[in-house]
Design an enzyme around this catalytic site. Structure first.
Site, mmCIF file in Angstrom:
data_model
loop_
_atom_site.group_PDB
_atom_site.id
_atom_site.type_symbol
_atom_site.label_atom_id
_atom_site.label_comp_id
_atom_site.label_asym_id
_atom_site.label_seq_id
_atom_site.Cartn_x
_atom_site.Cartn_y
_atom_site.Cartn_z
ATOM 1 N N CYS A 244 0.850 -1.191 0.000
ATOM 2 C CA CYS A 244 0.000 0.000 0.000
ATOM 3 C C CYS A 244 0.885 1.240 0.000
ATOM 4 O O CYS A 244 1.881 1.288 0.727
ATOM 5 C CB CYS A 244 -0.881 -0.017 1.252
ATOM 6 S SG CYS A 244 -1.972 1.406 1.395
ATOM 7 N N HIS B 191 -8.989 -3.766 -2.531
ATOM 8 C CA HIS B 191 -8.005 -3.049 -1.712
ATOM 9 C C HIS B 191 -8.346 -1.555 -1.650
ATOM 10 O O HIS B 191 -8.370 -0.956 -0.570
ATOM 11 C CB HIS B 191 -6.603 -3.256 -2.307
ATOM 12 C CG HIS B 191 -5.517 -2.544 -1.566
ATOM 13 N ND1 HIS B 191 -4.611 -3.198 -0.759
ATOM 14 C CD2 HIS B 191 -5.192 -1.222 -1.494
ATOM 15 C CE1 HIS B 191 -3.782 -2.302 -0.229
ATOM 16 N NE2 HIS B 191 -4.106 -1.102 -0.666
ATOM 17 N N GLU B 192 -8.644 -0.962 -2.819
ATOM 18 C CA GLU B 192 -8.984 0.471 -2.848
ATOM 19 C C GLU B 192 -10.333 0.724 -2.182
ATOM 20 O O GLU B 192 -10.516 1.726 -1.492
ATOM 21 C CB GLU B 192 -8.973 1.013 -4.279
ATOM 22 C CG GLU B 192 -7.620 0.926 -4.969
ATOM 23 C CD GLU B 192 -6.467 1.483 -4.150
ATOM 24 O OE1 GLU B 192 -6.642 2.503 -3.451
ATOM 25 O OE2 GLU B 192 -5.376 0.890 -4.190
ATOM 26 N N HIS C 290 -10.134 1.162 1.452
ATOM 27 C CA HIS C 290 -9.702 2.505 1.878
ATOM 28 C C HIS C 290 -10.894 3.427 2.109
ATOM 29 O O HIS C 290 -10.889 4.214 3.059
ATOM 30 C CB HIS C 290 -8.783 3.143 0.838
ATOM 31 C CG HIS C 290 -7.346 2.759 0.983
ATOM 32 N ND1 HIS C 290 -6.610 3.001 2.119
ATOM 33 C CD2 HIS C 290 -6.505 2.140 0.122
ATOM 34 C CE1 HIS C 290 -5.384 2.561 1.954
ATOM 35 N NE2 HIS C 290 -5.286 2.025 0.748
#
Length: 196
Positions: free
Chosen positions: A105, A147-148, A151
């Site tokens: 990351c 993954h994004e 966030h």
């Protein structure tokens, strides 16, 4: 314009981000800046919280993964040129048997760990023109999006590690938050007085 990437430990990375409308100030410029920032840091994805904005916006370009020789031709083709803006995204389903992949990351430089995720997702989102989409992705495409997406939900990949792994990484994560790390891109560290 290249923006500083917010480092591990900043509270903005823990916020559940808010939806935005087409009237969001200077949205087009923001998206351009996010692409510039991501490419400068050699990333394949960047979410708005990583530049300090708690809004539901992230960008993905998986092209760098497309030359991985371990992938099939079909997988390489899917990754090559996959470049999208995701606004107000909502993952509807995650299905299949979880699989491990080594993730990193931009907000947590120099740490990479095996993370388990489901292989297939269906996601609803708006593109940069606020056109609605509902799409299904699998494999590495799904993983980068997951993954994004995490966030904008206030989740980091390190949250998905075992408690033992988290304990082993604690000192390294503390050093990152204090700026005691060499990075080749602009970062903003939460636990030092001056940014760099």
């Amino acid at each position: 314009m290249i923006l500083p990437i917010v480092a591990y430990g900043d509270p903005v990375l823990r916020k559940v981000a808010k939806d935005i409308t087409q009237e969001y100030p200077k949205l087009e410029e923001l998206i351009t800046n996010m692409w510039d920032t991501m490419y400068n840091a050699h990333g394949v994805g960047l979410a708005a919280p990583q530049i300090g904005l708690p809004i539901r916006l992230f960008v993905v370009d998986t092209t760098p993964f497309s030359d991985d020789e371990d992938l099939t031709k079909e997988e390489q083709d899917a990754l090559n040129g996959f470049k999208k803006v995701f606004i107000n995204a909502k993952i509807e389903t995650e299905t299949g048997k979880e699989w491990d992949f080594n993730e990193g990351c931009l907000s947590i430089p120099d740490i990479r760990e095996e993370v388990k995720r489901k292989p297939e997702i269906t996601i609803q989102y708006l593109d940069e023109n606020f056109n609605p989409h509902s799409e299904t992705y699998d494999g590495l495409l799904a993983r980068v999006i997951q993954h994004e997406y995490d966030h904008i939900e206030g989740i980091l990949f390190t949250d998905k590690l075992s408690s033992l792994k988290k304990r082993l990484l604690k000192n390294r994560l503390d050093k990152i938050s204090k700026g005691k790390i060499d990075v080749e891109y602009k970062m903003k560290f939460p636990n030092i007085k001056k940014g760099r």
